[in-house]
Design a protein around this motif. Sequence first.
Motif, PDB file in Angstrom:
ATOM      1  N   ALA A  16      48.474  18.754 -21.924  1.00  0.00           N
ATOM      2  CA  ALA A  16      47.398  18.540 -22.896  1.00  0.00           C
ATOM      3  C   ALA A  16      46.070  18.373 -22.169  1.00  0.00           C
ATOM      4  N   PRO A  17      45.003  18.965 -22.697  1.00  0.00           N
ATOM      5  CA  PRO A  17      43.710  18.892 -22.015  1.00  0.00           C
ATOM      6  C   PRO A  17      43.133  17.484 -22.031  1.00  0.00           C
ATOM      7  N   VAL A  18      42.384  17.190 -20.999  1.00  0.00           N
ATOM      8  CA  VAL A  18      41.687  15.913 -20.916  1.00  0.00           C
ATOM      9  C   VAL A  18      40.330  16.094 -21.583  1.00  0.00           C
ATOM     10  N   HIS A  19      39.990  15.231 -22.503  1.00  0.00           N
ATOM     11  CA  HIS A  19      38.699  15.344 -23.178  1.00  0.00           C
ATOM     12  C   HIS A  19      37.619  14.686 -22.322  1.00  0.00           C
ATOM     13  N   ALA A  20      36.489  15.349 -22.224  1.00  0.00           N
ATOM     14  CA  ALA A  20      35.409  14.861 -21.377  1.00  0.00           C
ATOM     15  C   ALA A  20      34.815  13.573 -21.951  1.00  0.00           C
ATOM     16  N   GLU A  21      34.690  12.576 -21.105  1.00  0.00           N
ATOM     17  CA  GLU A  21      34.035  11.316 -21.462  1.00  0.00           C
ATOM     18  C   GLU A  21      32.604  11.410 -20.929  1.00  0.00           C
ATOM     19  N   THR A  22      31.621  11.010 -21.742  1.00  0.00           N
ATOM     20  CA  THR A  22      30.223  11.164 -21.359  1.00  0.00           C
ATOM     21  C   THR A  22      29.563   9.819 -21.116  1.00  0.00           C
ATOM     22  N   LEU A  23      28.827   9.736 -20.011  1.00  0.00           N
ATOM     23  CA  LEU A  23      27.984   8.586 -19.707  1.00  0.00           C
ATOM     24  C   LEU A  23      26.552   9.023 -19.981  1.00  0.00           C
ATOM     25  N   ALA A  24      25.883   8.365 -20.921  1.00  0.00           N
ATOM     26  CA  ALA A  24      24.520   8.750 -21.317  1.00  0.00           C
ATOM     27  C   ALA A  24      23.517   7.718 -20.807  1.00  0.00           C
ATOM     28  N   ILE A  25      22.478   8.201 -20.118  1.00  0.00           N
ATOM     29  CA  ILE A  25      21.400   7.352 -19.614  1.00  0.00           C
ATOM     30  C   ILE A  25      20.101   7.853 -20.220  1.00  0.00           C
ATOM     31  N   ASP A  26      19.468   7.025 -21.060  1.00  0.00           N
ATOM     32  CA  ASP A  26      18.224   7.445 -21.700  1.00  0.00           C
ATOM     33  C   ASP A  26      16.984   6.860 -21.014  1.00  0.00           C
ATOM     34  N   PHE A  27      17.184   6.106 -19.954  1.00  0.00           N
ATOM     35  CA  PHE A  27      16.113   5.498 -19.164  1.00  0.00           C
ATOM     36  C   PHE A  27      15.298   4.475 -19.949  1.00  0.00           C
ATOM     37  N   ASN A  28      15.762   4.092 -21.146  1.00  0.00           N
ATOM     38  CA  ASN A  28      15.096   3.032 -21.901  1.00  0.00           C
ATOM     39  C   ASN A  28      15.692   1.661 -21.595  1.00  0.00           C
ATOM     40  N   THR A  29      16.980   1.649 -21.277  1.00  0.00           N
ATOM     41  CA  THR A  29      17.647   0.382 -20.981  1.00  0.00           C
ATOM     42  C   THR A  29      18.496   0.519 -19.727  1.00  0.00           C
ATOM     43  N   VAL A  30      18.834  -0.635 -19.159  1.00  0.00           N
ATOM     44  CA  VAL A  30      19.749  -0.710 -18.018  1.00  0.00           C
ATOM     45  C   VAL A  30      20.898  -1.622 -18.413  1.00  0.00           C
ATOM     46  N   PRO A  31      22.044  -1.518 -17.723  1.00  0.00           N
ATOM     47  CA  PRO A  31      23.171  -2.381 -18.079  1.00  0.00           C
ATOM     48  C   PRO A  31      22.826  -3.858 -17.924  1.00  0.00           C
ATOM     49  N   GLY A  32      23.327  -4.656 -18.860  1.00  0.00           N
ATOM     50  CA  GLY A  32      23.157  -6.109 -18.783  1.00  0.00           C
ATOM     51  C   GLY A  32      24.268  -6.735 -17.967  1.00  0.00           C
ATOM     52  N   ALA A  33      24.606  -7.974 -18.312  1.00  0.00           N
ATOM     53  CA  ALA A  33      25.587  -8.739 -17.541  1.00  0.00           C
ATOM     54  C   ALA A  33      26.974  -8.121 -17.548  1.00  0.00           C
ATOM     55  N   ASP A  34      27.323  -7.377 -18.612  1.00  0.00           N
ATOM     56  CA  ASP A  34      28.667  -6.794 -18.665  1.00  0.00           C
ATOM     57  C   ASP A  34      28.797  -5.536 -17.811  1.00  0.00           C
ATOM     58  N   GLY A  35      27.686  -5.024 -17.266  1.00  0.00           N
ATOM     59  CA  GLY A  35      27.732  -3.867 -16.380  1.00  0.00           C
ATOM     60  C   GLY A  35      27.994  -2.546 -17.063  1.00  0.00           C
ATOM     61  N   ARG A  36      27.832  -2.493 -18.408  1.00  0.00           N
ATOM     62  CA  ARG A  36      28.054  -1.251 -19.150  1.00  0.00           C
ATOM     63  C   ARG A  36      26.806  -0.893 -19.942  1.00  0.00           C
ATOM     64  N   LEU A  37      26.613   0.385 -20.183  1.00  0.00           N
ATOM     65  CA  LEU A  37      25.511   0.839 -21.023  1.00  0.00           C
ATOM     66  C   LEU A  37      25.971   0.955 -22.473  1.00  0.00           C
ATOM     67  N   GLY A  38      25.030   0.797 -23.406  1.00  0.00           N
ATOM     68  CA  GLY A  38      25.347   0.962 -24.818  1.00  0.00           C
ATOM     69  C   GLY A  38      25.979  -0.254 -25.444  1.00  0.00           C
ATOM     70  N   THR A  39      25.803  -1.413 -24.832  1.00  0.00           N
ATOM     71  CA  THR A  39      26.330  -2.654 -25.403  1.00  0.00           C
ATOM     72  C   THR A  39      25.174  -3.583 -25.757  1.00  0.00           C
ATOM     73  N   ALA A  40      25.483  -4.660 -26.455  1.00  0.00           N
ATOM     74  CA  ALA A  40      24.459  -5.557 -26.993  1.00  0.00           C
ATOM     75  C   ALA A  40      23.608  -6.225 -25.917  1.00  0.00           C
ATOM     76  N   ASP A  41      24.116  -6.347 -24.697  1.00  0.00           N
ATOM     77  CA  ASP A  41      23.329  -7.064 -23.680  1.00  0.00           C
ATOM     78  C   ASP A  41      22.508  -6.142 -22.777  1.00  0.00           C
ATOM     79  N   ASP A  42      22.393  -4.845 -23.135  1.00  0.00           N
ATOM     80  CA  ASP A  42      21.516  -3.955 -22.363  1.00  0.00           C
ATOM     81  C   ASP A  42      20.100  -4.512 -22.362  1.00  0.00           C
ATOM     82  N   GLU A  43      19.387  -4.283 -21.269  1.00  0.00           N
ATOM     83  CA  GLU A  43      18.026  -4.806 -21.127  1.00  0.00           C
ATOM     84  C   GLU A  43      17.036  -3.652 -20.990  1.00  0.00           C
ATOM     85  N   PRO A  44      15.785  -3.839 -21.448  1.00  0.00           N
ATOM     86  CA  PRO A  44      14.780  -2.788 -21.255  1.00  0.00           C
ATOM     87  C   PRO A  44      14.620  -2.495 -19.764  1.00  0.00           C
ATOM     88  N   ILE A  45      14.411  -1.222 -19.430  1.00  0.00           N
ATOM     89  CA  ILE A  45      14.315  -0.872 -18.017  1.00  0.00           C
ATOM     90  C   ILE A  45      13.082  -1.503 -17.384  1.00  0.00           C
TER      91      ILE A  45
END
Length: 195
Positions: A16-45
């Motif tokens: 079965a094919p592996v579906h591509a997982e995408t990491l999106a960086i819009d340069f508006n925020t950086v990862p917060g304390a959890d170290g992930r993008l797209g979560t509630a604790d993201d901070e403005p760059i």
Amino acid sequence: MSKLLAFLAAACFIAAPVHAETLAIDFNTVPGADGRLGTADDEPIFSDGYPSRIEEEYAAVGVHFNTASVAKGAFFDGNPGNTFLTSQPVSGWFDMPVYGISIDSYSYWNATLSAYDAAGNLLVSDSIDGGWQRATLSVASTAPIFRFTVLPDAEGRILNLDNLALAVSPVPEPSQLAMLAGGLLLVGSALRRRR
């Protein structure tokens, strides 16, 4: 017969094919304390609109830049709060294998996105003509990408770039899809014979 069916089902699962997982960086925020993008604790760059430098701001998600400039303003897409790369050569590297890269451009100059393997060998590139056209540079590779550059057509020229997207798992190849279809046909025919 049941052992054959179990084997064929397992073969289909593996193929079965592996579906591509995408990491999106819009340069508006950086990862917060959890170290992930797209979560509630993201901070403005950056809090101000002046060009600033980024290097390790995305290290938590495995993306590093060789000193790129970031600015905020309505220039790129009409949104006064948007942050985007405005830099001469943009280059960086990844902690994990990447299989596809895309980035938006709105620049006067021509631009080329190049992707490299771990040894620095060129894997694939894509070029666009500038002239204040909005366009997307995009590359994909079956071999893992570990480094990239986005270069203007001459030294010293500034590119305006935004919305970096990285495919961080392999994109399925046609051969994988063919294997899956073949496995499903074998299972189907075995079940039909059994009845």
